[in-house]
Design a protein around this motif. Structure first.
Motif, PDB file in Angstrom:
ATOM      1  N   ARG A   1      -8.432  -6.069  -5.986  1.00  0.00           N
ATOM      2  CA  ARG A   1      -9.500  -5.312  -5.346  1.00  0.00           C
ATOM      3  C   ARG A   1      -9.467  -5.515  -3.824  1.00  0.00           C
ATOM      4  O   ARG A   1      -9.545  -4.567  -3.046  1.00  0.00           O
ATOM      5  N   LYS A   2      -9.329  -6.768  -3.412  1.00  0.00           N
ATOM      6  CA  LYS A   2      -9.321  -7.097  -1.991  1.00  0.00           C
ATOM      7  C   LYS A   2      -8.112  -6.478  -1.287  1.00  0.00           C
ATOM      8  O   LYS A   2      -8.230  -5.883  -0.208  1.00  0.00           O
ATOM      9  N   GLY A   3      -6.930  -6.607  -1.896  1.00  0.00           N
ATOM     10  CA  GLY A   3      -5.716  -6.110  -1.266  1.00  0.00           C
ATOM     11  C   GLY A   3      -5.698  -4.606  -1.096  1.00  0.00           C
ATOM     12  O   GLY A   3      -5.363  -4.086  -0.020  1.00  0.00           O
ATOM     13  N   VAL A   4      -6.074  -3.861  -2.138  1.00  0.00           N
ATOM     14  CA  VAL A   4      -6.023  -2.403  -2.072  1.00  0.00           C
ATOM     15  C   VAL A   4      -7.098  -1.863  -1.135  1.00  0.00           C
ATOM     16  O   VAL A   4      -6.846  -0.938  -0.352  1.00  0.00           O
ATOM     17  N   THR A   5      -8.301  -2.424  -1.193  1.00  0.00           N
ATOM     18  CA  THR A   5      -9.361  -1.927  -0.305  1.00  0.00           C
ATOM     19  C   THR A   5      -9.069  -2.253   1.152  1.00  0.00           C
ATOM     20  O   THR A   5      -9.459  -1.499   2.059  1.00  0.00           O
ATOM     21  N   GLU A   6      -8.370  -3.358   1.419  1.00  0.00           N
ATOM     22  CA  GLU A   6      -7.959  -3.644   2.795  1.00  0.00           C
ATOM     23  C   GLU A   6      -7.017  -2.570   3.317  1.00  0.00           C
ATOM     24  O   GLU A   6      -7.054  -2.215   4.501  1.00  0.00           O
ATOM     25  N   GLU A   7      -6.161  -2.051   2.463  1.00  0.00           N
ATOM     26  CA  GLU A   7      -5.171  -1.064   2.890  1.00  0.00           C
ATOM     27  C   GLU A   7      -5.723   0.362   2.911  1.00  0.00           C
ATOM     28  O   GLU A   7      -5.433   1.131   3.816  1.00  0.00           O
ATOM     29  N   TYR A   8      -6.526   0.729   1.885  1.00  0.00           N
ATOM     30  CA  TYR A   8      -6.954   2.125   1.754  1.00  0.00           C
ATOM     31  C   TYR A   8      -8.460   2.326   1.791  1.00  0.00           C
ATOM     32  O   TYR A   8      -8.927   3.459   1.853  1.00  0.00           O
TER      33      TYR A   8
ATOM     34  N   MET B   1       8.646  -0.178  10.884  1.00  0.00           N
ATOM     35  CA  MET B   1       8.466  -1.335  10.009  1.00  0.00           C
ATOM     36  C   MET B   1       7.582  -2.358  10.693  1.00  0.00           C
ATOM     37  O   MET B   1       7.776  -2.662  11.868  1.00  0.00           O
ATOM     38  N   GLN B   2       6.592  -2.882   9.976  1.00  0.00           N
ATOM     39  CA  GLN B   2       5.731  -3.940  10.484  1.00  0.00           C
ATOM     40  C   GLN B   2       5.768  -5.115   9.518  1.00  0.00           C
ATOM     41  O   GLN B   2       5.625  -4.932   8.308  1.00  0.00           O
ATOM     42  N   ALA B   3       5.962  -6.309  10.040  1.00  0.00           N
ATOM     43  CA  ALA B   3       5.916  -7.530   9.235  1.00  0.00           C
ATOM     44  C   ALA B   3       5.065  -8.550   9.982  1.00  0.00           C
ATOM     45  O   ALA B   3       5.322  -8.831  11.155  1.00  0.00           O
ATOM     46  N   TYR B   4       4.054  -9.090   9.313  1.00  0.00           N
ATOM     47  CA  TYR B   4       3.126  -9.992   9.992  1.00  0.00           C
ATOM     48  C   TYR B   4       2.460 -10.934   8.994  1.00  0.00           C
ATOM     49  O   TYR B   4       2.403 -10.667   7.795  1.00  0.00           O
ATOM     50  N   ARG B   5       1.956 -12.056   9.510  1.00  0.00           N
ATOM     51  CA  ARG B   5       1.216 -13.026   8.696  1.00  0.00           C
ATOM     52  C   ARG B   5      -0.249 -12.625   8.644  1.00  0.00           C
ATOM     53  O   ARG B   5      -0.833 -12.272   9.661  1.00  0.00           O
ATOM     54  N   TYR B   6      -0.837 -12.736   7.437  1.00  0.00           N
ATOM     55  CA  TYR B   6      -2.267 -12.481   7.292  1.00  0.00           C
ATOM     56  C   TYR B   6      -2.820 -13.558   6.368  1.00  0.00           C
ATOM     57  O   TYR B   6      -2.806 -13.428   5.140  1.00  0.00           O
ATOM     58  N   SER B   7      -3.295 -14.636   6.949  1.00  0.00           N
ATOM     59  CA  SER B   7      -3.643 -15.830   6.191  1.00  0.00           C
ATOM     60  C   SER B   7      -4.837 -15.641   5.271  1.00  0.00           C
ATOM     61  O   SER B   7      -5.028 -16.404   4.327  1.00  0.00           O
ATOM     62  N   ALA B   8      -5.662 -14.599   5.507  1.00  0.00           N
ATOM     63  CA  ALA B   8      -6.835 -14.372   4.666  1.00  0.00           C
ATOM     64  C   ALA B   8      -6.470 -13.775   3.309  1.00  0.00           C
ATOM     65  O   ALA B   8      -7.323 -13.650   2.437  1.00  0.00           O
TER      66      ALA B   8
ATOM     67  N   PHE C   1       4.111   2.882   2.910  1.00  0.00           N
ATOM     68  CA  PHE C   1       3.916   1.953   1.804  1.00  0.00           C
ATOM     69  C   PHE C   1       3.748   0.563   2.377  1.00  0.00           C
ATOM     70  O   PHE C   1       4.138   0.279   3.513  1.00  0.00           O
ATOM     71  N   TRP C   2       3.121  -0.309   1.599  1.00  0.00           N
ATOM     72  CA  TRP C   2       2.851  -1.677   2.036  1.00  0.00           C
ATOM     73  C   TRP C   2       3.195  -2.635   0.909  1.00  0.00           C
ATOM     74  O   TRP C   2       3.183  -2.278  -0.273  1.00  0.00           O
ATOM     75  N   ILE C   3       3.527  -3.852   1.300  1.00  0.00           N
ATOM     76  CA  ILE C   3       3.865  -4.917   0.349  1.00  0.00           C
ATOM     77  C   ILE C   3       3.196  -6.195   0.831  1.00  0.00           C
ATOM     78  O   ILE C   3       3.297  -6.545   2.012  1.00  0.00           O
ATOM     79  N   HIS C   4       2.489  -6.873  -0.053  1.00  0.00           N
ATOM     80  CA  HIS C   4       1.928  -8.196   0.215  1.00  0.00           C
ATOM     81  C   HIS C   4       2.673  -9.196  -0.655  1.00  0.00           C
ATOM     82  O   HIS C   4       2.679  -9.067  -1.884  1.00  0.00           O
ATOM     83  N   ALA C   5       3.302 -10.183  -0.040  1.00  0.00           N
ATOM     84  CA  ALA C   5       4.131 -11.147  -0.765  1.00  0.00           C
ATOM     85  C   ALA C   5       3.667 -12.571  -0.483  1.00  0.00           C
ATOM     86  O   ALA C   5       2.897 -12.823   0.451  1.00  0.00           O
ATOM     87  N   GLU C   6       4.166 -13.497  -1.280  1.00  0.00           N
ATOM     88  CA  GLU C   6       3.822 -14.898  -1.100  1.00  0.00           C
ATOM     89  C   GLU C   6       4.599 -15.510   0.067  1.00  0.00           C
ATOM     90  O   GLU C   6       5.636 -14.990   0.491  1.00  0.00           O
ATOM     91  N   LYS C   7       4.089 -16.604   0.564  1.00  0.00           N
ATOM     92  CA  LYS C   7       4.711 -17.318   1.671  1.00  0.00           C
ATOM     93  C   LYS C   7       6.018 -17.947   1.223  1.00  0.00           C
ATOM     94  O   LYS C   7       6.080 -18.618   0.194  1.00  0.00           O
ATOM     95  N   GLY C   8       7.077 -17.729   2.003  1.00  0.00           N
ATOM     96  CA  GLY C   8       8.345 -18.374   1.739  1.00  0.00           C
ATOM     97  C   GLY C   8       8.478 -19.676   2.505  1.00  0.00           C
ATOM     98  O   GLY C   8       7.583 -20.079   3.251  1.00  0.00           O
ATOM     99  N   ALA C   9       9.615 -20.340   2.339  1.00  0.00           N
ATOM    100  CA  ALA C   9       9.823 -21.654   2.938  1.00  0.00           C
ATOM    101  C   ALA C   9      10.226 -21.582   4.408  1.00  0.00           C
ATOM    102  O   ALA C   9      10.186 -22.601   5.105  1.00  0.00           O
TER     103      ALA C   9
ATOM    104  N   TRP D   1       8.665 -10.426 -12.727  1.00  0.00           N
ATOM    105  CA  TRP D   1       7.237 -10.747 -12.680  1.00  0.00           C
ATOM    106  C   TRP D   1       6.877 -11.597 -11.473  1.00  0.00           C
ATOM    107  O   TRP D   1       5.940 -12.372 -11.501  1.00  0.00           O
ATOM    108  N   ASN D   2       7.625 -11.441 -10.395  1.00  0.00           N
ATOM    109  CA  ASN D   2       7.289 -12.131  -9.156  1.00  0.00           C
ATOM    110  C   ASN D   2       5.903 -11.711  -8.672  1.00  0.00           C
ATOM    111  O   ASN D   2       5.451 -10.595  -8.917  1.00  0.00           O
ATOM    112  N   ALA D   3       5.226 -12.621  -7.994  1.00  0.00           N
ATOM    113  CA  ALA D   3       3.883 -12.342  -7.495  1.00  0.00           C
ATOM    114  C   ALA D   3       3.970 -11.476  -6.242  1.00  0.00           C
ATOM    115  O   ALA D   3       4.451 -11.929  -5.200  1.00  0.00           O
ATOM    116  N   VAL D   4       3.509 -10.243  -6.329  1.00  0.00           N
ATOM    117  CA  VAL D   4       3.584  -9.305  -5.209  1.00  0.00           C
ATOM    118  C   VAL D   4       2.598  -8.168  -5.451  1.00  0.00           C
ATOM    119  O   VAL D   4       2.316  -7.811  -6.600  1.00  0.00           O
ATOM    120  N   ASP D   5       2.034  -7.620  -4.383  1.00  0.00           N
ATOM    121  CA  ASP D   5       1.201  -6.416  -4.456  1.00  0.00           C
ATOM    122  C   ASP D   5       1.870  -5.336  -3.617  1.00  0.00           C
ATOM    123  O   ASP D   5       2.505  -5.631  -2.592  1.00  0.00           O
TER     124      ASP D   5
END
Length: 426
Positions: free
Chosen positions: A97-104, A218-225, A340-348, A291-295
C-alpha cells in the motif's frame, strides 16, 4: 542459486550417499538406502486468480495468517509486490500500500496472489465467491506466472469495473494522467554533467534501431523510509507511430538496467551462482531467483502487457538485472511518456557500476497460448530482427546511485543525486 534450487541440490546430494559408502556397507551390513527411497519434496506455492479484483483491506482479512510471495495488479497502471518468503500477509499488504501510493497516489486492486505453501480448503471455500482459480505449483516452476492468453486483459477489464463500483475511477485516471508527465527539475539552475574523459566508449548512440525509444531517463536513489530502500525509476517515449511499427509483428521490448560486480566468481552462469551473486551489489535480490523481495509498477496500458523480468537463467554471476518488459510494444502510443519503477532491497555495496540498454526480443509466449511473461519471452534469441540498443555502456564505469539521460542518436549524460531531475538520496 535460489532457495528452492538449493533444496533440490541438497536432495541430490543425499541421493548419491549410498554409492559413496558402498565399501563400509560391505564390511558391516546395514539397511540399504536407495535414491528412490529418499523423498524428492519440492516446496509448493498456490496461485489464486480472482474474478473480482480485491482491495488491500479485503486481502488483509482473507489472507490473514498466510505468507504471500506475490500480489499483482493491472488496469490503467499495473505491477506487483513481492515481499520475500516469510513475510506475513498484513505486513506485506501494508508495505505494498505504501509503495504504490508513493508512486501513483492511489491504491491498487489485486487480481492475482501467490501464497507460500498450500492454502487450506476452508480458506478456499471462503474465497469461492470472488475466486476464479486456485492452483498448486512447485515453487520453482515457470508455470506459476504463465497465464492463458487474454487473462491479463480480462483482469484489466474487471479492475476497471470494480474501480467504478468503488468510486475510485476518477482518482485512478487522474493518477495515470499525472504519471505521463516528464520529471520536473528540482533545481533548474543545474546542468547535467558530461561523461568523464577516458571512461570507456563515448561514441554517439546507434541511430539505426528505429524501434528504440527516442528518449529515456534513468533515476537510481536511496530512500530510507521504504521497506525496500533502493529505488529505480525509468521514463521513456517513442517519437512516432512508425518507430513503434518498426518492432514488427510478434516482438517485445525489454528495458534492462544491469548492475555489475567484476570481483564475483563467474565460472558458470546463473542459476549456478553463489548467494553473493544476488547481494554483492548496490541493490539486491535477497533470496535470489523468482521470489526475490522487490516491488515494481508501470503506467504502460494493459493491452501492451508489461511484466517484471525475473528470469535470469544463463546470465553472468557478475551481473544483476532490474528490468521490465512489454509484450506488445506496438500497442504503445507515440509521444506519450511511459514510466516504470522498481523498489529493491539494500545490497552489500555502496555503489555499483551499471549499464542500460533496450532490447527487441521474440515474443514466444503467444506461441504457447500464454500472456507475455519473463519465462517465455526471448526464447528464440537468434531470431532475425532481434537487437539491442545500448544507452549507457557499462564500459563507461558510471555507477548508481545517480541518474542518466539518453536521446537516440546522441551520447548519454549523467547527473548526480539532488541535481536537475535526479532525486536526492535520503
Amino acid at each position: 542459486m535460489s532457495l528452492w534450487a538449493t533444496a533440490a541440490v541438497g536432495c541430490l546430494s543425499l541421493a548419491v550417499l549410498p554409492a559413496t559408502t558402498a565399501a563400509a556397507q560391505a564390511e558391516e551390513p546395514a539397511p540399504t538406502v536407495t535414491a528412490t527411497s529418499i523423498p524428492q519434496v519440492q516446496p509448493k506455492v498456490t496461485r489464486l486468480l480472482f474474478t473480482v479484483p480485491q482491495t488491500l483491506d479485503e486481502l488483509k482479512v482473507s489472507l490473514a495468517g498466510l505468507n504471500p510471495l506475490l500480489l499483482r495488479y493491472t488496469g490503467d497502471f499495473g505491477g506487483g509486490s513481492q515481499p520475500g518468503p516469510g513475510v506475513p500477509a498484513d505486513q506485506a499488504i501494508e508495505n505494498m500500500r505504501k509503495g504504490v501510493t508513493e508512486e501513483y497516489g492511489v491504491e491498487p486492486l489485486v487480481f492475482l496472489v501467490v501464497i507460500d505453501g498450500e492454502v487450506p480448503a476452508d480458506r478456499l471455500t471462503d474465497l469461492a465467491p470472488v475466486l476464479s482459480q486456485s492452483q498448486v505449483f512447485d515453487s520453482d516452476s515457470p508455470a506459476v506466472e504463465e497465464l492463458p492468453l487474454g487473462t491479463l486483459e480480462q483482469a484489466a477489464t474487471a479492475t476497471t469495473e470494480r474501480e467504478q463500483l468503488l468510486g475510485r475511477r476518477a482518482a485512478v485516471l487522474a493518477a495515470v494522467e499525472a504519471s505521463h508527465q516528464e520529471p520536473v527539475p528540482a533545481d533548474s539552475g543545474t546542468t547535467q554533467e558530461p561523461a568523464p574523459d577516458g571512461q570507456g566508449d563515448v561514441t554517439p548512440a546507434n541511430i539505426g534501431n528505429t524501434w528504440a525509444p527516442v528518449s529515456a531517463e534513468m533515476q537510481a536513489y536511496r530512500y530510507s523510509a521504504s521497506s525496500k530502500p533502493r529505488h529505480f525509476r525509468h521514463y521513456m517515449s517513442w517519437g512516432s507511430s512508425s518507430d513503434l511499427a518498426a518492432f514488427g509483428d510478434d516482438f517485445g521490448y525489454e528495458h534492462n538496467l544491469s548492475l555489475y560486480n567484476y570481483d564475483l566468481v563467474d565460472i558458470f552462469p546463473r542459476p549456478y551462482c553463489a548467494d553473493s551473486a544476488y547481494t554483492e551489489f548496490w541493490a539486491a535480490w535477497s533470496t535470489g531467483f523468482k521470489w526475490n523481495a522487490v516491488d515494481y509498477g508501470w503506467n504502460y496500458p494493459s493491452a501492451a502487457v508489461a511484466y517484471w523480468d525475473w528470469d535470469d537463467t544463463t546470465d553472468s554471476c557478475q551481473k544483476l538485472d532490474f528490468s521490465v518488459g512489454v509484450g506488445y510494444p506496438k500497442k504503445l502510443t507515440a509521444g506519450v511518456t511511459y514510466n516504470f519503477w522498481i523498489h529493491a532491497e539494500k545490497g552489500a555495496k555502496s555503489v555499483s557500476p551499471y549499464g542500460l540498454a533496450g532490447q527487441k526480443l521474440s515474443n514466444d509466449c503467444n506461441d504457447a497460448g500464454m500472456d507475455p511473461g519473463s519465462s517465455c519471452m526471448g526464447l528464440n534469441y537468434t531470431r532475425a530482427g532481434s537487437a539491442t540498443e545500448l544507452m549507457v555502456n557499462s564500459s563507461r564505469g558510471w555507477t548508481v546511485p545517480s541518474c542518466a539521460e539518453w536521446v537516440r542518436g546522441g551520447s548519454p549524460t549523467a547527473s548526480s543525486n539532488g541535481t536537475g531531475t535526479c532525486p536526492a538520496n535520503s
